[in-house]
Scaffold this motif. Structure first.
Motif, PDB file in Angstrom:
ATOM      1  N   ILE A 115       0.843  -1.197   0.000  1.00  0.00           N
ATOM      2  CA  ILE A 115       0.000   0.000   0.000  1.00  0.00           C
ATOM      3  C   ILE A 115       0.877   1.246   0.000  1.00  0.00           C
ATOM      4  N   ALA A 116       0.776   2.040  -1.044  1.00  0.00           N
ATOM      5  CA  ALA A 116       1.537   3.287  -1.125  1.00  0.00           C
ATOM      6  C   ALA A 116       0.714   4.434  -0.542  1.00  0.00           C
ATOM      7  N   LEU A 117       1.388   5.304   0.218  1.00  0.00           N
ATOM      8  CA  LEU A 117       0.767   6.523   0.751  1.00  0.00           C
ATOM      9  C   LEU A 117       1.868   7.541   1.044  1.00  0.00           C
ATOM     10  N   GLU A 118       1.454   8.780   1.294  1.00  0.00           N
ATOM     11  CA  GLU A 118       2.444   9.834   1.527  1.00  0.00           C
ATOM     12  C   GLU A 118       2.781  10.035   3.004  1.00  0.00           C
ATOM     13  N   ALA A 119       1.867   9.647   3.872  1.00  0.00           N
ATOM     14  CA  ALA A 119       2.116   9.689   5.321  1.00  0.00           C
ATOM     15  C   ALA A 119       2.389  11.080   5.866  1.00  0.00           C
ATOM     16  N   ASP A 120       1.782  12.094   5.239  1.00  0.00           N
ATOM     17  CA  ASP A 120       1.963  13.454   5.770  1.00  0.00           C
ATOM     18  C   ASP A 120       0.700  14.296   5.635  1.00  0.00           C
ATOM     19  N   THR A 121      -0.454  13.624   5.589  1.00  0.00           N
ATOM     20  CA  THR A 121      -1.710  14.362   5.459  1.00  0.00           C
ATOM     21  C   THR A 121      -2.717  13.905   6.511  1.00  0.00           C
ATOM     22  N   PRO A 122      -2.522  14.325   7.765  1.00  0.00           N
ATOM     23  CA  PRO A 122      -3.510  13.982   8.796  1.00  0.00           C
ATOM     24  C   PRO A 122      -4.849  14.632   8.493  1.00  0.00           C
ATOM     25  N   ILE A 160       4.106   1.497   2.266  1.00  0.00           N
ATOM     26  CA  ILE A 160       5.307   2.103   1.714  1.00  0.00           C
ATOM     27  C   ILE A 160       5.076   3.600   1.606  1.00  0.00           C
ATOM     28  N   THR A 161       5.906   4.375   2.284  1.00  0.00           N
ATOM     29  CA  THR A 161       5.798   5.825   2.238  1.00  0.00           C
ATOM     30  C   THR A 161       6.529   6.346   1.012  1.00  0.00           C
ATOM     31  N   THR A 162       5.829   7.167   0.235  1.00  0.00           N
ATOM     32  CA  THR A 162       6.432   7.728  -0.969  1.00  0.00           C
ATOM     33  C   THR A 162       5.963   9.162  -1.137  1.00  0.00           C
ATOM     34  N   ASP A 163       6.172   9.746  -2.303  1.00  0.00           N
ATOM     35  CA  ASP A 163       5.743  11.127  -2.525  1.00  0.00           C
ATOM     36  C   ASP A 163       4.886  11.228  -3.771  1.00  0.00           C
ATOM     37  N   ASP A 164       4.424  12.427  -4.029  1.00  0.00           N
ATOM     38  CA  ASP A 164       3.483  12.679  -5.116  1.00  0.00           C
ATOM     39  C   ASP A 164       4.022  12.238  -6.472  1.00  0.00           C
ATOM     40  N   ILE A 208      -3.568   4.115  -1.189  1.00  0.00           N
ATOM     41  CA  ILE A 208      -4.697   4.556  -0.362  1.00  0.00           C
ATOM     42  C   ILE A 208      -4.298   5.907   0.198  1.00  0.00           C
ATOM     43  N   ASN A 209      -4.648   6.949  -0.532  1.00  0.00           N
ATOM     44  CA  ASN A 209      -4.131   8.286  -0.237  1.00  0.00           C
ATOM     45  C   ASN A 209      -5.149   9.360  -0.614  1.00  0.00           C
ATOM     46  N   HIS A 210      -6.415   9.176  -0.157  1.00  0.00           N
ATOM     47  CA  HIS A 210      -7.523  10.088  -0.453  1.00  0.00           C
ATOM     48  C   HIS A 210      -7.493  10.593  -1.897  1.00  0.00           C
ATOM     49  N   ILE A 211      -7.537   9.626  -2.808  1.00  0.00           N
ATOM     50  CA  ILE A 211      -7.504   9.923  -4.242  1.00  0.00           C
ATOM     51  C   ILE A 211      -8.926   9.963  -4.782  1.00  0.00           C
ATOM     52  N   ALA A 212      -9.282  11.096  -5.346  1.00  0.00           N
ATOM     53  CA  ALA A 212     -10.625  11.273  -5.906  1.00  0.00           C
ATOM     54  C   ALA A 212     -10.681  10.678  -7.309  1.00  0.00           C
ATOM     55  N   VAL A 213     -11.732   9.921  -7.578  1.00  0.00           N
ATOM     56  CA  VAL A 213     -11.902   9.280  -8.884  1.00  0.00           C
ATOM     57  C   VAL A 213     -12.277  10.340  -9.926  1.00  0.00           C
TER      58      VAL A 213
END
Length: 207
Positions: free
Chosen positions: A34-41, A73-77, A93-98
């Motif tokens: 699972i990829a995410l940025e881990a900086d958007t609370p 896995i923490t990654t960036d944009d 899983i990073n609040h991605i709008a369809v």
């Protein structure tokens, strides 16, 4: 006959089984990457060295329902969606709008959240201001208070459909992921998770 060796080399490429289904890859590994940025609370962020947030807990629930472990896995944009597209990550899983543009590139799960950008921005802003002790100054500066990084520019009042993108052409994986998501919706776990982190039940479309 002299062409036979060449034809034999091509057979794996021509075989419909040459490209393994994502479903098989995930279950052979026993983990969902699972990829995410881990900086958007409150969606996904770190408290000290620990990953937490709405989407982190969601990813853990989904992996458990699919009978695999969650590997975050923490990654960036710049890497997040290209990494899913290339197969480096199974999902993001990073609040991605369809959007129609993203649907040209990815298949998506059923939605896990519905909300407008304005509401989500307020939730993020509140969480940022309430957790400055857990954020570095660079993290705070990188996510200013104008709103959540939703990967798409949308009207603040428009209803956003948040879902999980993955590599196109994986129907068995989509079925497994969707069924896992539907189970945690049906028994109220997704609504409870949404209430915990977003202070509202965003698991159903807003009226």
């Amino acid at each position: 006959m002299r062409f036979l060796p060449g034809l034999l080399l091509l057979l794996p490429l021509l075989s419909p089984l040459a490209h393994a289904e994502l479903f098989d890859d995930v279950f052979d590994r026993g983990e969902l990457r699972i990829a995410l940025e881990a900086d958007t609370p409150p969606f996904n962020f770190k408290e000290g060295d620990k990953l937490t947030g709405f989407e982190v807990e969601l990813g853990e629930l989904l992996a458990r329902e699919m009978d695999v472990r969650a590997s975050f896995i923490t990654t960036d944009d710049s890497d997040l969606l290209p990494g899913v597209e290339s197969g480096k990550y199974d999902v993001a899983i990073n609040h991605i709008a369809v959007t129609a543009q993203l649907q040209d590139r990815f298949d998506f799960s059923v939605p896990y959240s519905y909300a407008n950008a304005q509401m989500l921005a307020k939730k993020q802003q509140k969480r940022l201001l309430g957790n400055l002790d857990t954020l570095t100054s660079s993290q705070f500066a990188a996510k200013p208070t104008e709103g959540v990084d939703l990967r798409n520019r949308v009207d603040a009042k428009a209803t956003l459909t948040l879902a999980i993108p993955f590599h196109k052409g994986n129907p068995a994986f989509k079925s497994s992921l969707d069924k896992a998501l539907e189970r945690i919706k049906a028994d109220g776990r997704l609504a409870a998770l949404s209430q915990k982190w977003l202070e509202a039940d965003t698991s159903k479309p807003t009226k």
